[in-house]
Design a protein around this motif. Structure first.
Motif, PDB file in Angstrom:
ATOM      1  N   ARG A   1       1.634   9.461  -5.737  1.00  0.00           N
ATOM      2  CA  ARG A   1       2.199  10.791  -5.519  1.00  0.00           C
ATOM      3  C   ARG A   1       3.082  11.216  -6.687  1.00  0.00           C
ATOM      4  NH1 ARG A   1       3.423   8.772  -0.364  1.00  0.00           N
ATOM      5  NH2 ARG A   1       5.664   8.849  -0.784  1.00  0.00           N
TER       6      ARG A   1
ATOM      7  N   ASP B   1       0.830  -1.206   0.000  1.00  0.00           N
ATOM      8  CA  ASP B   1       0.000   0.000   0.000  1.00  0.00           C
ATOM      9  C   ASP B   1       0.867   1.259   0.000  1.00  0.00           C
ATOM     10  OD1 ASP B   1      -2.304  -1.519   0.002  1.00  0.00           O
ATOM     11  OD2 ASP B   1      -2.588  -1.422   2.181  1.00  0.00           O
TER      12      ASP B   1
ATOM     13  N   SER C   1      -4.189   6.000  -9.407  1.00  0.00           N
ATOM     14  CA  SER C   1      -4.498   4.946  -8.443  1.00  0.00           C
ATOM     15  C   SER C   1      -5.280   3.802  -9.084  1.00  0.00           C
ATOM     16  CB  SER C   1      -5.292   5.533  -7.274  1.00  0.00           C
ATOM     17  OG  SER C   1      -5.686   4.536  -6.369  1.00  0.00           O
TER      18      SER C   1
ATOM     19  N   LYS D   1       2.216   1.714  -3.427  1.00  0.00           N
ATOM     20  CA  LYS D   1       1.184   2.266  -4.300  1.00  0.00           C
ATOM     21  C   LYS D   1       1.028   3.761  -4.078  1.00  0.00           C
ATOM     22  CE  LYS D   1      -3.764   1.939  -5.386  1.00  0.00           C
ATOM     23  NZ  LYS D   1      -5.014   1.156  -5.218  1.00  0.00           N
ATOM     24  N   SER D   2       0.982   4.181  -2.813  1.00  0.00           N
ATOM     25  CA  SER D   2       0.812   5.606  -2.521  1.00  0.00           C
ATOM     26  C   SER D   2       1.990   6.410  -3.055  1.00  0.00           C
ATOM     27  CB  SER D   2       0.642   5.826  -1.018  1.00  0.00           C
ATOM     28  OG  SER D   2       1.840   5.537  -0.316  1.00  0.00           O
TER      29      SER D   2
END
Length: 308
Positions: free
Chosen positions: A269, A261, A274, A264-265
């Motif tokens: 960014r 996670d 997403s 992914k973030s």
């Protein structure tokens, strides 16, 4: 002493005394040791050169068609930053609608975006350079306005002739163009890059909560290639978290998901949407090194980023 000589000496004495009084009483001059008056030297301070900010227009034309737009507004950025400054002007949004309609009507045409960057800027993005990161930010805006990602090409280019204003704002550090392709044409370089990502995924080792990751030039290029594969081929990014075998297997599955996670973030960014990223965990089930050594455990605590 003759009367004439006395008269001349009196004149010279008067001149000498007058000169001394002039030197001591005059505010605007000085005397040298010989009693001669001299003007005061003053240092003239040059005014600093004022460099006007560069203001590039939002200009797009198609050499092989009838599309042409040009307005003074554009997408703007702060120096050393790749996020578009809000709000985007209504003039730009109106012209983007025209661009969308034109590209949808001409599926063999792409919008080509080149982002500029200066050599004195700091690249805090995950891309090879700040110009490419800016081009990808504009790409994502165009996608949000209905332009297909497969019809957008992005590039980065060093350009030290672009100058910010006093508030460190760069006005339109971008160049746009329209590219026309032949029907059935393939991009062999893109296909090779996507194949390389599948065979040799991006592997990161970082701690959860890190805001900045120090990437190598090779890792930055992989992220750029992954982004382009997603845009052009419609593939998904797969982010998989892994752990060593310390502790409970179920807890390690959760820990691996946390790493995925976070990965992914980090990609979000840096401009990968997403909706194009799937984050999963393998926990401790797929070690790549010996869990009996600390070095091996460190290798197993990883996040793997690839494409399907």
């Amino acid at each position: 002493m003759s009367k004439k000589t006395s008269y001349l000496l009196g004149i010279l004495l008067t001149i000498f005394i007058g000169t001394l009084l002039y030197c001591y009483l005059c505010d605007d001059c000085h005397c040298n040791p010989n009693g001669e008056a001299e003007t005061e030297n003053t240092n003239v301070v040059a005014e600093p050169e004022v460099i006007p900010a560069t203001r590039n227009a939002f200009s797009i034309s198609d050499a092989d068609g009838d599309f042409n737009i040009k307005i003074n507004d554009n997408f703007n950025f702060k120096t050393s930053n790749f996020s578009i400054l809000e709000p985007i002007s209504t003039g730009v949004t109106s012209e983007v609608v025209k661009l969308k309609d034109y590209l949808l009507a001409n599926p063999l045409k792409d919008i080509d975006i080149t982002g500029y960057y200066r050599s004195d800027e700091t690249n805090s993005s995950a891309y090879p350079n700040l110009g490419l990161a800016r081009a990808n930010a504009v790409k994502n805006y165009l996608i949000s306005q209905g332009i297909p990602s497969r019809q957008i090409d992005t590039h980065g280019e060093l350009n030290d002739s672009i100058n910010p204003d006093d508030a460190s704002t760069l006005f339109g550090p971008l160049k746009f163009g329209i590219v026309t392709f032949e029907e059935g044409a393939t991009d062999e370089a893109l296909e090779a890059a996507c194949k390389a990502i599948r065979e040799n995924p991006l592997v990161l080792h970082f701690k959860t909560g890190e805001a900045q990751i120090n990437l190598t030039a090779e890792q930055r290029q992989k992220i750029a290639d992954i982004s382009r594969c997603v845009d052009k081929l419609g593939v998904k990014v797969q982010v998989v978290g892994h752990t060593d075998n310390t502790g409970d297997a179920a807890n390690n599955m959760t820990l691996g998901q946390g790493r995925a996670d976070f990965g992914k973030s980090y990609l979000v960014r840096n401009g990968i949407l997403s909706s194009n990223i799937e984050a999963t965990s393998k926990g401790q089930t797929e070690p790549i090194a010996d869990n009996n050594t600390e070095e091996g455990k460190a290798e197993n605590r990883r996040t793997v980023i690839t494409i399907n």
